[in-house]
Design a protein around this motif. Structure first.
Motif, PDB file in Angstrom:
ATOM      1  N   VAL A 191       0.810  -1.127  -0.135  1.00 32.20           N
ATOM      2  CA  VAL A 191       0.016  -0.008   0.052  1.00 32.20           C
ATOM      3  C   VAL A 191       0.931   1.266  -0.071  1.00 32.20           C
ATOM      4  O   VAL A 191       0.489   2.392  -0.747  1.00 32.20           O
ATOM      5  CB  VAL A 191      -0.820   0.037   1.253  1.00 32.20           C
ATOM      6  CG1 VAL A 191      -1.830   1.391   1.311  1.00 32.20           C
ATOM      7  CG2 VAL A 191      -1.968  -1.118   1.103  1.00 32.20           C
ATOM      8  N   GLY A 192       1.962   1.253   0.886  1.00 35.05           N
ATOM      9  CA  GLY A 192       2.841   2.411   0.945  1.00 35.05           C
ATOM     10  C   GLY A 192       3.651   2.611  -0.343  1.00 35.05           C
ATOM     11  O   GLY A 192       3.886   3.790  -0.393  1.00 35.05           O
ATOM     12  N   VAL A 193       3.819   1.742  -1.129  1.00 35.98           N
ATOM     13  CA  VAL A 193       4.823   2.203  -2.287  1.00 35.98           C
ATOM     14  C   VAL A 193       3.944   2.989  -3.280  1.00 35.98           C
ATOM     15  O   VAL A 193       4.453   3.953  -3.732  1.00 35.98           O
ATOM     16  CB  VAL A 193       4.840   0.870  -3.113  1.00 35.98           C
ATOM     17  CG1 VAL A 193       5.432   1.096  -4.610  1.00 35.98           C
ATOM     18  CG2 VAL A 193       6.029  -0.151  -2.387  1.00 35.98           C
ATOM     19  N   ALA A 194       2.699   2.632  -3.363  1.00 33.63           N
ATOM     20  CA  ALA A 194       1.804   3.577  -4.406  1.00 33.63           C
ATOM     21  C   ALA A 194       1.802   5.037  -3.674  1.00 33.63           C
ATOM     22  O   ALA A 194       1.994   6.013  -4.444  1.00 33.63           O
ATOM     23  CB  ALA A 194       0.630   3.031  -4.535  1.00 33.63           C
ATOM     24  N   ALA A 195       1.735   4.914  -2.428  1.00 36.97           N
ATOM     25  CA  ALA A 195       1.491   6.238  -1.716  1.00 36.97           C
ATOM     26  C   ALA A 195       2.847   7.077  -1.743  1.00 36.97           C
ATOM     27  O   ALA A 195       2.797   8.200  -1.974  1.00 36.97           O
ATOM     28  CB  ALA A 195       1.061   6.295  -0.536  1.00 36.97           C
ATOM     29  N   SER A 196       3.867   6.298  -1.722  1.00 32.68           N
ATOM     30  CA  SER A 196       5.280   6.866  -1.383  1.00 32.68           C
ATOM     31  C   SER A 196       5.672   7.485  -3.048  1.00 32.68           C
ATOM     32  O   SER A 196       6.187   8.715  -3.099  1.00 32.68           O
ATOM     33  CB  SER A 196       6.555   6.000  -1.230  1.00 32.68           C
ATOM     34  OG  SER A 196       6.468   4.959  -2.073  1.00 32.68           O
ATOM     35  N   LEU A 197       5.078   6.911  -3.995  1.00 29.90           N
ATOM     36  CA  LEU A 197       5.227   7.556  -5.354  1.00 29.90           C
ATOM     37  C   LEU A 197       4.518   8.713  -5.479  1.00 29.90           C
ATOM     38  O   LEU A 197       5.112   9.618  -6.162  1.00 29.90           O
ATOM     39  CB  LEU A 197       4.840   6.354  -6.519  1.00 29.90           C
ATOM     40  CG  LEU A 197       5.661   5.188  -6.654  1.00 29.90           C
ATOM     41  CD1 LEU A 197       4.896   4.214  -7.575  1.00 29.90           C
ATOM     42  CD2 LEU A 197       7.162   5.313  -6.716  1.00 29.90           C
ATOM     43  N   ALA A 198       3.258   8.772  -5.058  1.00 22.62           N
ATOM     44  CA  ALA A 198       2.603  10.158  -5.188  1.00 22.62           C
ATOM     45  C   ALA A 198       3.294  11.060  -4.066  1.00 22.62           C
ATOM     46  O   ALA A 198       3.289  12.319  -4.611  1.00 22.62           O
ATOM     47  CB  ALA A 198       0.894   9.691  -4.562  1.00 22.62           C
ATOM     48  N   GLY A 199       3.785  10.748  -3.150  1.00 24.48           N
ATOM     49  CA  GLY A 199       4.382  11.688  -2.373  1.00 24.48           C
ATOM     50  C   GLY A 199       5.749  11.972  -2.960  1.00 24.48           C
ATOM     51  O   GLY A 199       5.895  13.369  -2.788  1.00 24.48           O
ATOM     52  N   THR A 200       6.464  11.537  -3.626  1.00 22.07           N
ATOM     53  CA  THR A 200       7.655  11.858  -4.313  1.00 22.07           C
ATOM     54  C   THR A 200       7.271  12.741  -5.385  1.00 22.07           C
ATOM     55  O   THR A 200       7.891  13.827  -5.565  1.00 22.07           O
ATOM     56  CB  THR A 200       8.288  10.632  -5.030  1.00 22.07           C
ATOM     57  OG1 THR A 200       8.744   9.865  -4.067  1.00 22.07           O
ATOM     58  CG2 THR A 200       9.551  11.156  -5.714  1.00 22.07           C
ATOM     59  N   ALA A 201       6.082  12.459  -6.141  1.00 18.34           N
ATOM     60  CA  ALA A 201       5.577  13.508  -7.205  1.00 18.34           C
ATOM     61  C   ALA A 201       5.265  14.892  -6.743  1.00 18.34           C
ATOM     62  O   ALA A 201       5.686  15.886  -7.280  1.00 18.34           O
ATOM     63  CB  ALA A 201       4.488  12.800  -7.884  1.00 18.34           C
ATOM     64  N   ALA A 202       4.657  14.907  -5.372  1.00 24.99           N
ATOM     65  CA  ALA A 202       4.240  15.824  -4.888  1.00 24.99           C
ATOM     66  C   ALA A 202       5.341  16.869  -4.373  1.00 24.99           C
ATOM     67  O   ALA A 202       5.301  18.004  -4.326  1.00 24.99           O
ATOM     68  CB  ALA A 202       3.341  15.673  -3.652  1.00 24.99           C
ATOM     69  N   ASN A 203       6.633  15.736  -3.928  1.00 26.36           N
ATOM     70  CA  ASN A 203       7.564  16.752  -3.299  1.00 26.36           C
ATOM     71  C   ASN A 203       8.165  17.466  -4.731  1.00 26.36           C
ATOM     72  O   ASN A 203       8.848  18.508  -4.144  1.00 26.36           O
ATOM     73  CB  ASN A 203       8.548  15.615  -3.094  1.00 26.36           C
ATOM     74  CG  ASN A 203      10.058  16.213  -2.608  1.00 26.36           C
ATOM     75  OD1 ASN A 203      10.885  16.370  -3.382  1.00 26.36           O
ATOM     76  ND2 ASN A 203      10.179  16.314  -1.234  1.00 26.36           N
ATOM     77  N   ARG A 204       8.365  17.134  -5.743  1.00 30.44           N
ATOM     78  CA  ARG A 204       8.902  18.075  -6.847  1.00 30.44           C
ATOM     79  C   ARG A 204       8.117  19.285  -7.192  1.00 30.44           C
ATOM     80  O   ARG A 204       8.557  19.963  -7.863  1.00 30.44           O
ATOM     81  CB  ARG A 204       8.974  16.914  -8.096  1.00 30.44           C
ATOM     82  CG  ARG A 204       9.851  15.787  -8.009  1.00 30.44           C
ATOM     83  CD  ARG A 204       9.742  15.042  -9.331  1.00 30.44           C
ATOM     84  NE  ARG A 204      10.448  13.489  -9.025  1.00 30.44           N
ATOM     85  CZ  ARG A 204      10.223  12.588  -9.523  1.00 30.44           C
ATOM     86  NH1 ARG A 204       9.005  12.442 -10.119  1.00 30.44           N
ATOM     87  NH2 ARG A 204      11.064  11.344  -9.440  1.00 30.44           N
ATOM     88  N   LEU A 205       6.840  19.301  -6.686  1.00 38.99           N
ATOM     89  CA  LEU A 205       5.894  20.555  -7.290  1.00 38.99           C
ATOM     90  C   LEU A 205       5.750  21.601  -6.264  1.00 38.99           C
ATOM     91  O   LEU A 205       5.298  22.419  -6.515  1.00 38.99           O
ATOM     92  CB  LEU A 205       4.472  19.989  -7.406  1.00 38.99           C
ATOM     93  CG  LEU A 205       4.392  18.816  -8.605  1.00 38.99           C
ATOM     94  CD1 LEU A 205       2.925  18.397  -8.541  1.00 38.99           C
ATOM     95  CD2 LEU A 205       4.712  19.172 -10.075  1.00 38.99           C
ATOM     96  N   VAL A 206       6.260  21.050  -4.806  1.00 37.09           N
ATOM     97  CA  VAL A 206       5.999  22.046  -3.693  1.00 37.09           C
ATOM     98  C   VAL A 206       7.443  22.817  -3.676  1.00 37.09           C
ATOM     99  O   VAL A 206       8.621  22.343  -3.613  1.00 37.09           O
ATOM    100  CB  VAL A 206       5.887  21.454  -2.658  1.00 37.09           C
ATOM    101  CG1 VAL A 206       5.726  22.447  -1.310  1.00 37.09           C
ATOM    102  CG2 VAL A 206       4.650  20.410  -2.723  1.00 37.09           C
ATOM    103  N   ASP A 207       7.152  24.186  -3.362  1.00 38.81           N
ATOM    104  CA  ASP A 207       8.457  25.110  -2.993  1.00 38.81           C
ATOM    105  C   ASP A 207       8.908  24.570  -1.837  1.00 38.81           C
ATOM    106  O   ASP A 207       8.440  24.198  -0.857  1.00 38.81           O
ATOM    107  CB  ASP A 207       7.682  26.369  -2.778  1.00 38.81           C
ATOM    108  CG  ASP A 207       8.852  27.298  -2.447  1.00 38.81           C
ATOM    109  OD1 ASP A 207       9.518  28.018  -3.445  1.00 38.81           O
ATOM    110  OD2 ASP A 207       9.059  27.686  -1.359  1.00 38.81           O
ATOM    111  N   ALA A 208      10.469  24.883  -1.963  1.00 39.42           N
ATOM    112  CA  ALA A 208      11.233  24.132  -0.850  1.00 39.42           C
ATOM    113  C   ALA A 208      11.060  24.759   0.582  1.00 39.42           C
ATOM    114  O   ALA A 208      10.869  24.196   1.445  1.00 39.42           O
ATOM    115  CB  ALA A 208      12.752  24.451  -1.013  1.00 39.42           C
ATOM    116  N   ASP A 209      10.590  26.150   0.604  1.00 42.84           N
ATOM    117  CA  ASP A 209      10.005  26.748   2.029  1.00 42.84           C
ATOM    118  C   ASP A 209       8.761  26.232   2.358  1.00 42.84           C
ATOM    119  O   ASP A 209       8.559  25.820   3.578  1.00 42.84           O
ATOM    120  CB  ASP A 209      10.098  28.190   1.637  1.00 42.84           C
ATOM    121  CG  ASP A 209      11.691  28.586   1.549  1.00 42.84           C
ATOM    122  OD1 ASP A 209      12.343  28.415   2.573  1.00 42.84           O
ATOM    123  OD2 ASP A 209      11.779  29.578   0.795  1.00 42.84           O
TER     124      ASP A 209
END
Length: 292
Positions: A79-97
């Motif tokens: 379950v976590g693999v799919a969610a971690s991929l989504a989290g990784t994609a979101a990480n790239r879109l969010v401003d660092a601050d």
């Protein structure tokens, strides 16, 4: 100089991991950003590697004693693999601050939970005693001869277990917690042990030793999947990652000796105060960055 700093800080974080049984990895990202000087995205990538290796090292020791609940761990992992991929994609879109500001909020929530549960453990009667996992206090497994835990649905002998089928409610809890932890792993670069261990013990009524062992397996799986998702697009600063990881592993082994000398309540409260200080600094710096 950077390698020496990484070794010292890795030992400190590993020491907190070993002494508290989990939760120390939440400090890795702030340390990598504000002390080592990595940017937020590189720091979350470095943290995934460091946390993953430390989790594998810890899990291997528990495998030999038969404490890892493979069924629960694999379910969380899948379950976590799919969610971690989504989290990784979101990480790239969010401003660092923004990323660091949200992370500061997560740290504060973890610290508040630790302080609240450590206070409840001090006031709890002996028959409902709480044990400390480094993420606060969680209810201990029933004493020998007590009714078998309904959620974990297992019998335990010498740390080993025999599994039974889960109910629909148990499966739902596994899926929900697995999604949350997986997303956090990919988005923040943390293992999520401060969420996993209480979930396994409180929601699934898993004995503490099994919960810690299974949590390490889950953290390793989620970290590996998040790292794979970043391959080819992430920066791996091996001059920092390698000494930091080796030091964290060594520190985690030494941390157990510290835990034997100090009470769980003392360790948990001290760590919670440290988390609050890190969260305040991280949040303040992020707000100033967004304002300026």
């Amino acid at each position: 100089m950077i390698a020496a700093t990484a070794i010292g800080l890795g030992l400190l974080i590993g020491l907190s991991l070993g002494a508290l049984g989990g939760g120390g990895s939440i400090l890795a990202v702030p340390v990598l950003v504000y002390v080592i000087g990595q940017d937020a995205r590189t720091a979350t990538t470095s943290s995934l590697f460091i946390v993953g290796i430390a989790a594998v090292t810890g899990a291997l020791g528990h495998v030999r004693s038969g404490r890892v609940r493979w069924g629960v761990g694999l379910a969380f992992g899948i379950v976590g693999v799919a969610a971690s991929l989504a989290g990784t994609a979101a990480n790239r879109l969010v401003d660092a601050d923004v990323l660091l500001l949200v992370f500061a909020g997560v740290i504060l929530l973890a610290a508040a939970g630790m302080l609240a549960q450590s206070r409840s453990s001090t006031n709890s009667p002996p028959e409902r005693r709480l044990v400390h996992s480094g993420v606060g206090a969680v209810e201990a497994a029933p004493r020998a001869g007590a009714e078998a835990e309904p959620e974990a649905a297992s019998s335990v002998t010498g740390g080993r277990h025999t599994g039974r089928r889960w109910t629909g409610a148990q499966a739902g809890k596994i899926v929900a917690t697995g999604l949350l932890v997986g997303f956090m792993t990919g988005f923040f670069g943390v293992g999520g042990g401060f969420v996993v261990v209480p979930a396994l013990v409180l929601a699934l009524r898993m004995p503490m030793q099994q919960a810690v062992a299974t949590s390490l397996m889950i953290i390793a799986l989620n970290s590996a999947s998040s790292l794979l998702a970043r391959t080819g697009s992430a920066d791996f600063d091996w001059s920092v990652i390698v000494p930091f990881t080796l030091a964290a592993v060594a520190g985690s082994l030494a941390g157990k000796k510290v835990a034997d000398r100090l009470s769980g309540t003392t360790l948990t409260q001290a760590f919670a105060v440290l988390l609050i200080a890190v969260a305040v600094y991280t949040g303040t710096d992020s707000i100033l960055g967004l304002a300026g």
